[in-house]
Design an enzyme around this catalytic site. Structure first.
Site, PDB file in Angstrom:
ATOM      1  N   GLN A   1      -2.873  29.679 -48.311  1.00  0.00           N
ATOM      2  CA  GLN A   1      -3.893  28.636 -48.445  1.00  0.00           C
ATOM      3  C   GLN A   1      -5.272  29.263 -48.567  1.00  0.00           C
ATOM      4  O   GLN A   1      -5.488  30.412 -48.172  1.00  0.00           O
ATOM      5  CB  GLN A   1      -3.917  27.728 -47.198  1.00  0.00           C
ATOM      6  CG  GLN A   1      -2.818  26.687 -47.165  1.00  0.00           C
ATOM      7  CD  GLN A   1      -3.034  25.654 -46.075  1.00  0.00           C
ATOM      8  OE1 GLN A   1      -3.783  25.888 -45.119  1.00  0.00           O
ATOM      9  NE2 GLN A   1      -2.381  24.510 -46.199  1.00  0.00           N
TER      10      GLN A   1
ATOM     11  N   VAL B   1     -10.979  15.265 -40.672  1.00  0.00           N
ATOM     12  CA  VAL B   1     -12.081  14.843 -41.555  1.00  0.00           C
ATOM     13  C   VAL B   1     -12.188  13.310 -41.567  1.00  0.00           C
ATOM     14  O   VAL B   1     -11.219  12.604 -41.337  1.00  0.00           O
ATOM     15  CB  VAL B   1     -11.900  15.371 -43.003  1.00  0.00           C
ATOM     16  CG1 VAL B   1     -12.213  16.856 -43.086  1.00  0.00           C
ATOM     17  CG2 VAL B   1     -10.504  15.068 -43.531  1.00  0.00           C
TER      18      VAL B   1
ATOM     19  N   ALA C   1     -15.115  19.976 -45.489  1.00  0.00           N
ATOM     20  CA  ALA C   1     -14.060  20.990 -45.433  1.00  0.00           C
ATOM     21  C   ALA C   1     -13.060  20.699 -46.544  1.00  0.00           C
ATOM     22  O   ALA C   1     -12.975  19.575 -47.040  1.00  0.00           O
ATOM     23  CB  ALA C   1     -13.373  20.960 -44.076  1.00  0.00           C
TER      24      ALA C   1
ATOM     25  N   TRP D   1      10.465  21.145 -35.269  1.00  0.00           N
ATOM     26  CA  TRP D   1      11.146  21.166 -36.569  1.00  0.00           C
ATOM     27  C   TRP D   1      10.171  21.477 -37.695  1.00  0.00           C
ATOM     28  O   TRP D   1      10.574  21.770 -38.802  1.00  0.00           O
ATOM     29  CB  TRP D   1      11.818  19.815 -36.854  1.00  0.00           C
ATOM     30  CG  TRP D   1      12.864  19.495 -35.844  1.00  0.00           C
ATOM     31  CD1 TRP D   1      12.856  18.443 -34.974  1.00  0.00           C
ATOM     32  CD2 TRP D   1      14.040  20.248 -35.558  1.00  0.00           C
ATOM     33  NE1 TRP D   1      13.953  18.496 -34.170  1.00  0.00           N
ATOM     34  CE2 TRP D   1      14.715  19.598 -34.505  1.00  0.00           C
ATOM     35  CE3 TRP D   1      14.597  21.428 -36.082  1.00  0.00           C
ATOM     36  CZ2 TRP D   1      15.906  20.057 -33.959  1.00  0.00           C
ATOM     37  CZ3 TRP D   1      15.785  21.895 -35.542  1.00  0.00           C
ATOM     38  CH2 TRP D   1      16.443  21.209 -34.495  1.00  0.00           C
TER      39      TRP D   1
ATOM     40  N   HIS E   1      -1.509  25.977 -41.045  1.00  0.00           N
ATOM     41  CA  HIS E   1      -2.550  25.869 -42.080  1.00  0.00           C
ATOM     42  C   HIS E   1      -3.690  26.816 -41.709  1.00  0.00           C
ATOM     43  O   HIS E   1      -3.691  27.399 -40.613  1.00  0.00           O
ATOM     44  CB  HIS E   1      -3.044  24.422 -42.238  1.00  0.00           C
ATOM     45  CG  HIS E   1      -3.459  23.737 -40.961  1.00  0.00           C
ATOM     46  ND1 HIS E   1      -3.950  22.459 -40.919  1.00  0.00           N
ATOM     47  CD2 HIS E   1      -3.477  24.158 -39.658  1.00  0.00           C
ATOM     48  CE1 HIS E   1      -4.225  22.111 -39.679  1.00  0.00           C
ATOM     49  NE2 HIS E   1      -3.958  23.117 -38.899  1.00  0.00           N
TER      50      HIS E   1
ATOM     51  N   ARG F   1       5.520  27.204 -42.278  1.00  0.00           N
ATOM     52  CA  ARG F   1       6.069  25.935 -41.815  1.00  0.00           C
ATOM     53  C   ARG F   1       7.578  26.023 -41.785  1.00  0.00           C
ATOM     54  O   ARG F   1       8.187  26.631 -42.680  1.00  0.00           O
ATOM     55  CB  ARG F   1       5.628  24.780 -42.711  1.00  0.00           C
ATOM     56  CG  ARG F   1       4.189  24.394 -42.429  1.00  0.00           C
ATOM     57  CD  ARG F   1       3.685  23.284 -43.293  1.00  0.00           C
ATOM     58  NE  ARG F   1       2.221  23.348 -43.337  1.00  0.00           N
ATOM     59  CZ  ARG F   1       1.450  22.592 -44.088  1.00  0.00           C
ATOM     60  NH1 ARG F   1       1.986  21.684 -44.879  1.00  0.00           N
ATOM     61  NH2 ARG F   1       0.141  22.722 -44.050  1.00  0.00           N
TER      62      ARG F   1
HETATM   63  N1  DAH Z   1      -4.983  21.718 -43.564  1.00  0.00           N
HETATM   64  C1  DAH Z   1      -4.498  20.812 -44.563  1.00  0.00           C
HETATM   65  C2  DAH Z   1      -3.055  21.108 -44.865  1.00  0.00           C
HETATM   66  O1  DAH Z   1      -2.590  22.159 -44.550  1.00  0.00           O
HETATM   67  C3  DAH Z   1      -5.311  20.912 -45.837  1.00  0.00           C
HETATM   68  C4  DAH Z   1      -6.691  20.359 -45.666  1.00  0.00           C
HETATM   69  C5  DAH Z   1      -6.959  19.042 -45.945  1.00  0.00           C
HETATM   70  C6  DAH Z   1      -7.694  21.193 -45.232  1.00  0.00           C
HETATM   71  C7  DAH Z   1      -8.220  18.520 -45.782  1.00  0.00           C
HETATM   72  C8  DAH Z   1      -8.970  20.692 -45.071  1.00  0.00           C
HETATM   73  C9  DAH Z   1      -9.230  19.364 -45.347  1.00  0.00           C
HETATM   74  O2  DAH Z   1      -9.970  21.452 -44.654  1.00  0.00           O
HETATM   75  O3  DAH Z   1     -10.490  18.864 -45.197  1.00  0.00           O
HETATM   76  O4  DAH Z   1      -2.393  20.300 -45.467  1.00  0.00           O
END
Ligand code: DAH
Length: 347
Positions: free
Chosen positions: A217, A260, A314, A156, A177, A203
């Protein structure tokens, strides 16, 4: 006969005076000066006259002929000149007239914001790389420490792509992402790593003012010896100053992302009200613009980096969201509606 010549002369001249086109002029010439013209008849019949009359009439007839010929030539020259002048006037180009405006394209506001974000990181020494929009489950989730029971994996939330054969990396899906590019970059290079990854993500989502099933992104990753949370803060604060202005303040609060540890959410004090509360920040005074954190040791291990030697940070941000906050846009769907009244505001 003399009277006939006089009458002919005035009739011909009167007729000539009324002509203003070349074909009619030619008709006139045939009628009054041609082989079968009245005048020519008279000239041919001169021989039937007595010698004295022949001389008088002959002289008058020749005078009339010469007169008609020269009037004819004058008239032709005049008509030709009038026509030429009309043509020149018609084709005249006014070189002093302002040019018609040329419609030139412009970059989409998302592209502009994306270039601004990427440009800021480039200035901080980051490389820019791009990755596939169709990704493996293992890279999109597992190697980022996102466990099998995580809700994002649910069909979903995610667009799965029909995948066949033996699938050591799991199913294929439209990446949810840009974070899987952290894995691809680290698998290919040794530290130090400093990259940003702009790209489109997908998504399975109901669309509303702040959600679209397709969005953009920018991911960031830095890995080296001795990198700490202070480097993360310094880097992202410098970035914020470049994109939102040097007077902006940043706020880091604990948040959770599986890849992380510790994880954080970064906010900027609202540039619309400087923290007092307004429409843009929904009265909170702060704009949350990205997720970030120190790369999880499990993620480093997974790509063969030694977590006792290397650390990294990150971050990831939504370009539509940043663009909306920066320009005070209240509906994400405007970016995809292709309405020129909206787009032209971003020249
Ligand atoms: N990938 C996460 C999202 O799509 C965003 C994100 C959060 C990326 C923290 C990162 C991170 O690299 O450290 O919501």
């Amino acid at each position: 006969m003399i009277e006939q010549l006089e009458e002919l002369k005035s009739r011909a001249l009167e007729h000539l005076g009324r002509l203003d086109a070349l074909p009619a002029l030619e008709d006139w010439r045939v009628t009054y000066l041609g082989k079968r013209s009245e005048l020519n008849q008279i000239l041919r019949n001169l021989g039937t006259l007595e010698p004295s009359a022949r001389r008088t009439v002959g002289q008058i007839a020749n005078d009339v002929k010469r007169l008609l010929e020269s009037e004819f030539n004058d008239r032709r020259t005049q008509i030709e000149r009038t026509l030429r002048e009309a043509e020149v006037a018609r084709e005249r180009i006014d070189v002093t007239r302002p040019a018609k405006p040329t419609l030139i394209g412009q970059k989409h506001p998302i592209t502009q914001t994306l270039e601004e974000i990427v440009g800021a990181f480039r200035a901080l020494g980051y490389d820019v790389v791009e990755g596939p929009e169709v990704e493996w489950e293992k890279l999109n989730f597992d190697m980022l420490n996102i466990p099998p029971e995580h809700p994002a994996r649910d069909r979903w939330d995610t667009f799965y792509v029909k995948s066949e054969g033996s699938l050591p990396l799991g199913q294929m899906l439209l990446r949810t992402h840009t974070s899987p590019m952290q894995i691809r970059v680290m698998e290919k290079t040794k530290p130090p790593v400093r990259v940003v990854v702009p790209g489109r993500c997908y998504r399975y989502e109901a669309t509303d003012a702040t959600h679209e099933s397709q969005f953009t992104q920018v991911e960031g990753l830095a890995v080296d010896e001795n990198l700490t949370f202070a480097d993360l803060k310094g880097t992202l604060t410098a970035f914020t100053h470049m994109v939102f202005g040097p007077e902006r303040r940043t706020r880091f609060r604990v948040d959770f992302f599986p890849f992380v540890e510790p994880g954080a959410e970064m906010a900027v004090d609202c540039h619309g009200c400087h923290g007092a509360g307004c429409r843009i920040c929904k009265q909170s005074g702060w704009l949350e613009i990205m997720g970030a954190g120190m790369v999880h040791p499990k993620v480093l291990e997974g790509v063969g980096y030694d977590p006792s030697r290397y650390t990294g940070f990150a971050f990831g941000m939504g370009v539509e969201r940043i663009s909306m906050l920066k320009y005070g846009i209240d509906d994400i769907r405007l970016f995809f509606a292709n309405d020129l009244r909206f787009l032209r505001q971003f020249r």
